[in-house]
Design an enzyme around this catalytic site. Structure first.
Site, PDB file in Angstrom:
ATOM      1  N   GLY A 150      -1.114  14.374  -7.632  1.00  0.00           N
ATOM      2  CA  GLY A 150      -1.274  12.915  -7.698  1.00  0.00           C
ATOM      3  C   GLY A 150      -2.606  12.435  -7.125  1.00  0.00           C
ATOM      4  O   GLY A 150      -3.346  13.205  -6.502  1.00  0.00           O
ATOM      5  N   ASP A 151      -2.881  11.146  -7.336  1.00  0.00           N
ATOM      6  CA  ASP A 151      -4.149  10.552  -6.877  1.00  0.00           C
ATOM      7  C   ASP A 151      -4.343  10.663  -5.369  1.00  0.00           C
ATOM      8  O   ASP A 151      -5.447  10.893  -4.891  1.00  0.00           O
ATOM      9  CB  ASP A 151      -4.179   9.050  -7.227  1.00  0.00           C
ATOM     10  CG  ASP A 151      -4.396   8.851  -8.704  1.00  0.00           C
ATOM     11  OD1 ASP A 151      -4.749   9.841  -9.386  1.00  0.00           O
ATOM     12  OD2 ASP A 151      -4.193   7.717  -9.179  1.00  0.00           O
ATOM     13  N   LEU A 152      -3.257  10.470  -4.628  1.00  0.00           N
ATOM     14  CA  LEU A 152      -3.391  10.504  -3.169  1.00  0.00           C
ATOM     15  C   LEU A 152      -3.884  11.872  -2.706  1.00  0.00           C
ATOM     16  O   LEU A 152      -4.746  11.991  -1.844  1.00  0.00           O
ATOM     17  CB  LEU A 152      -2.035  10.189  -2.511  1.00  0.00           C
ATOM     18  CG  LEU A 152      -2.107  10.121  -0.995  1.00  0.00           C
ATOM     19  CD1 LEU A 152      -2.728   8.811  -0.542  1.00  0.00           C
ATOM     20  CD2 LEU A 152      -0.744  10.289  -0.366  1.00  0.00           C
TER      21      LEU A 152
ATOM     22  N   LYS B 105       3.926   5.941   2.651  1.00  0.00           N
ATOM     23  CA  LYS B 105       4.480   4.623   2.420  1.00  0.00           C
ATOM     24  C   LYS B 105       4.553   4.364   0.919  1.00  0.00           C
ATOM     25  O   LYS B 105       3.834   5.036   0.184  1.00  0.00           O
ATOM     26  CB  LYS B 105       3.661   3.542   3.124  1.00  0.00           C
ATOM     27  CG  LYS B 105       2.306   3.234   2.447  1.00  0.00           C
ATOM     28  CD  LYS B 105       1.788   1.886   2.808  1.00  0.00           C
ATOM     29  CE  LYS B 105       2.148   0.817   1.824  1.00  0.00           C
ATOM     30  NZ  LYS B 105       1.380   0.759   0.589  1.00  0.00           N
TER      31      LYS B 105
ATOM     32  N   LYS C  65     -14.426  -6.302  -1.190  1.00  0.00           N
ATOM     33  CA  LYS C  65     -13.446  -5.539  -0.422  1.00  0.00           C
ATOM     34  C   LYS C  65     -13.722  -5.842   1.045  1.00  0.00           C
ATOM     35  O   LYS C  65     -14.831  -5.617   1.527  1.00  0.00           O
ATOM     36  CB  LYS C  65     -13.666  -4.053  -0.709  1.00  0.00           C
ATOM     37  CG  LYS C  65     -13.009  -3.110   0.260  1.00  0.00           C
ATOM     38  CD  LYS C  65     -11.813  -2.463  -0.355  1.00  0.00           C
ATOM     39  CE  LYS C  65     -11.106  -1.559   0.640  1.00  0.00           C
ATOM     40  NZ  LYS C  65      -9.710  -1.414   0.406  1.00  0.00           N
TER      41      LYS C  65
ATOM     42  N   LYS D  17      -5.608  -8.758  -4.633  1.00  0.00           N
ATOM     43  CA  LYS D  17      -6.473  -7.932  -5.483  1.00  0.00           C
ATOM     44  C   LYS D  17      -7.337  -8.856  -6.331  1.00  0.00           C
ATOM     45  O   LYS D  17      -7.029 -10.026  -6.479  1.00  0.00           O
ATOM     46  CB  LYS D  17      -5.607  -7.036  -6.361  1.00  0.00           C
ATOM     47  CG  LYS D  17      -4.677  -6.140  -5.511  1.00  0.00           C
ATOM     48  CD  LYS D  17      -4.472  -4.785  -6.124  1.00  0.00           C
ATOM     49  CE  LYS D  17      -3.487  -3.949  -5.341  1.00  0.00           C
ATOM     50  NZ  LYS D  17      -4.130  -3.006  -4.404  1.00  0.00           N
TER      51      LYS D  17
ATOM     52  N   ASP E 236       3.754  -4.220  -0.843  1.00  0.00           N
ATOM     53  CA  ASP E 236       2.764  -3.135  -0.860  1.00  0.00           C
ATOM     54  C   ASP E 236       1.871  -3.194   0.386  1.00  0.00           C
ATOM     55  O   ASP E 236       1.520  -2.158   0.943  1.00  0.00           O
ATOM     56  CB  ASP E 236       1.897  -3.273  -2.124  1.00  0.00           C
ATOM     57  CG  ASP E 236       0.879  -2.147  -2.285  1.00  0.00           C
ATOM     58  OD1 ASP E 236       1.250  -0.976  -2.039  1.00  0.00           O
ATOM     59  OD2 ASP E 236      -0.276  -2.432  -2.646  1.00  0.00           O
TER      60      ASP E 236
ATOM     61  N   HIS F 105       0.733  -2.584   6.247  1.00  0.00           N
ATOM     62  CA  HIS F 105      -0.579  -2.714   6.881  1.00  0.00           C
ATOM     63  C   HIS F 105      -0.770  -4.025   7.656  1.00  0.00           C
ATOM     64  O   HIS F 105      -1.196  -4.020   8.802  1.00  0.00           O
ATOM     65  CB  HIS F 105      -1.696  -2.606   5.839  1.00  0.00           C
ATOM     66  CG  HIS F 105      -1.565  -1.423   4.914  1.00  0.00           C
ATOM     67  ND1 HIS F 105      -1.066  -0.213   5.318  1.00  0.00           N
ATOM     68  CD2 HIS F 105      -1.865  -1.262   3.601  1.00  0.00           C
ATOM     69  CE1 HIS F 105      -1.078   0.643   4.313  1.00  0.00           C
ATOM     70  NE2 HIS F 105      -1.557   0.024   3.253  1.00  0.00           N
TER      71      HIS F 105
END
Ligand code: BG6
Length: 453
Positions: free
Chosen positions: A11-13, A136, A318, A313, A223, A228
């Site tokens: 996966g991406d992570l 998470k 950022k 988003k 999310d 966070h």
């Protein structure tokens, strides 16, 4: 011997965060000398197929130090014998092997994989050489989180469980407690008498990329805020811990999180224009990609101080920041009744710059007595020696060292989900559709509850 076993290794992570972090740790000699990394997947691959896939996904310099440590293992989650190959590989290293199982998987698979590892004897309850790590989000609401946790507690002791919130691995998030408690000047004014408001703002430039499948059933509140932003808030507002250790710090965070309250109208949810056309997003989706909340903390330190949390988003840039605005004081107003003074402001810069800046008033140089604002700036990038490590590097190293301080305990997760469920059930409306950050800010400012933020 230390063996990392990583589920979700295609996966991406894994490609974007875990492999580069392990690579840096190895490069700087932080991993134990005889570490192995078992990369688990469901595909019928061998290690050379896996390395070919890694080469497609990751720049070779990001894995050059660990390339020879990677080994692919196929695990079929649905078959009774699915874990046999993995078991054989881990057991061949001998009894005293330190085992770290990392589940970079969707939460719906946590119970299944945790059960598989336990039933196959790969990790035993209370075994002090074995730890299990969960990415998470831990559940999608209080009920599902409870469900997952109940299952995990059947198989493992709480101190074997590491729940990741990668923000806790970021340098400046770790620095919040130092800034507050190692500097008398801030701690003595860290309360409702001196602070006007606190804003926690996390903006992202990109949209949801290819994560429609996951994101559309979650949204910004669950999310980002559940994990966070609430962690940032807890560290900013909690009472001083009795000692600088995991137990005392987590205890104070939980006690703070239990005191959060908000009014029904103090939530604003919005969705970026074009979101519904993203792949794997429902055409009539009401999922929010931006959310702003005004919350209060019901205790004597913070009563009536608004805490604004905002994340979204498709913003202009950022950036992640915690902004503490101090009140004006009467002495200053009386001494300079004709001057417009700015109030003191402390900004904890989490990303992209890392550091702290403090705005204060100074006399303009020269013959006039004009008072002007000026900033004192500390920047990690400029002032720290060497490279600032990535959040995942720090977290992986803490797991190796069995230090739980930077991981969330079950009661933190439980308390945050209880709060988030309340917001979801009482406060979310049909989302406002925004074209840009400027459009959002203008709309928010027109709403009275946000017009001072
Ligand atoms: C993740 C969220 O936890 O954090 C993502 O799932 C988000 O949606 C990411 O993009 C932001 O992390 P960072 O470190 O880039 O600020």
């Amino acid at each position: 011997m230390t063996v990392f076993t990583i589920f979700g290794s295609t996966g991406d992570l894994m490609y974007n965060k875990l492999l580069p972090a392990l690579n840096n740790l190895q490069k700087n000699n932080h991993l134990p000398g005889d570490t192995k990394i078992l990369c688990v997947g469901r595909r019928d691959w061998d290690t050379s197929d896996y390395l070919a896939a890694v080469d497609e996904a990751v720049d070779s310099s990001k894995i050059s130090e660990i390339r020879t440590m990677l080994e692919y293992v196929k695990v079929s989650l649905d078959e009774a014998s699915g874990y046999d190959a993995l078991k054989g590989k881990i057991e061949s290293n001998g009894e005293n092997t330190e085992k770290i199982f990392y589940l970079a998987l969707p939460p719906s698979l946590f119970p299944k994989v945790a059960g598989g590892l336990s039933q196959n004897g790969l990790i035993k309850k209370g075994e002090n050489t074995a730890r299990i790590v969960f990415e998470k989000p831990f559940g999608e609401d209080l009920e599902s989180a409870h469900e997952i946790n109940r299952t995990l507690w059947n198989y493992f002791e709480e101190d074997q469980i590491y729940r990741i919130d990668h923000y806790l691995g970021k340098e400046m998030i770790q620095n919040i407690l130092t800034l507050r408690f190692a500097n008398r000047i801030f701690e003595s004014d860290w309360n409702k008498d001196s602070i006007e408001k606190v804003s926690i703002i996390v903006k992202e430039k990109h949209g949801i990329d290819n994560r429609g499948n996951y994101y559309d059933s979650i949204g910004a509140l669950r999310d980002m805020v559940q994990s966070h932003l609430l962690q940032m808030l807890a560290l900013t507002a909690m009472e001083a811990p009795r000692a600088f250790n995991a137990q005392s710090i987590r205890k104070e965070k939980v006690s703070l999180l239990k005191k959060l309250s908000l009014e029904k109208g103090d939530v604003f949810n919005a969705q970026y224009q074009g979101y519904k056309a993203e792949p794997k997003v429902r055409k009539d989706s009401r999922t929010e990609t931006f959310v702003a909340l005004k919350v209060f903390i019901d205790d004597s330190r913070w009563r009536d101080v608004p805490f604004y949390m905002m994340t979204g988003k498709k913003m202009n840039e950022k950036s992640s920041e915690i902004i503490i605005d101090f009140k004006e004081n009467d002495v200053t107003k009386n001494l300079w009744p004709d001057q417009k003074l700015t109030h003191n402001q402390l900004v904890v810069k989490v990303a992209p710059d890392e550091g702290v800046s403090f705005r204060m008033n100074v006399k303009e140089t020269g013959l006039s007595n004009k008072i002007i604002p000026s900033r004192m700036d500390y920047s990690h990038g400029k002032d720290a020696f060497g490279n600032v490590p990535e959040a995942y590097e720090k977290l992986l190293l803490e797991i190796v060292k069995k230090n739980a301080l930077l991981f969330t305990r079950w009661d933190e997760i439980e308390t945050t989900w209880r709060f988030i469920d309340q917001v979801t059930n009482r406060c979310m409306k049909a989302p406002y559709i925004y074209e840009s950050e400027d459009d959002l800010i203008k709309t928010l400012q027109e709403r009275s509850e946000y017009n001072d933020s």
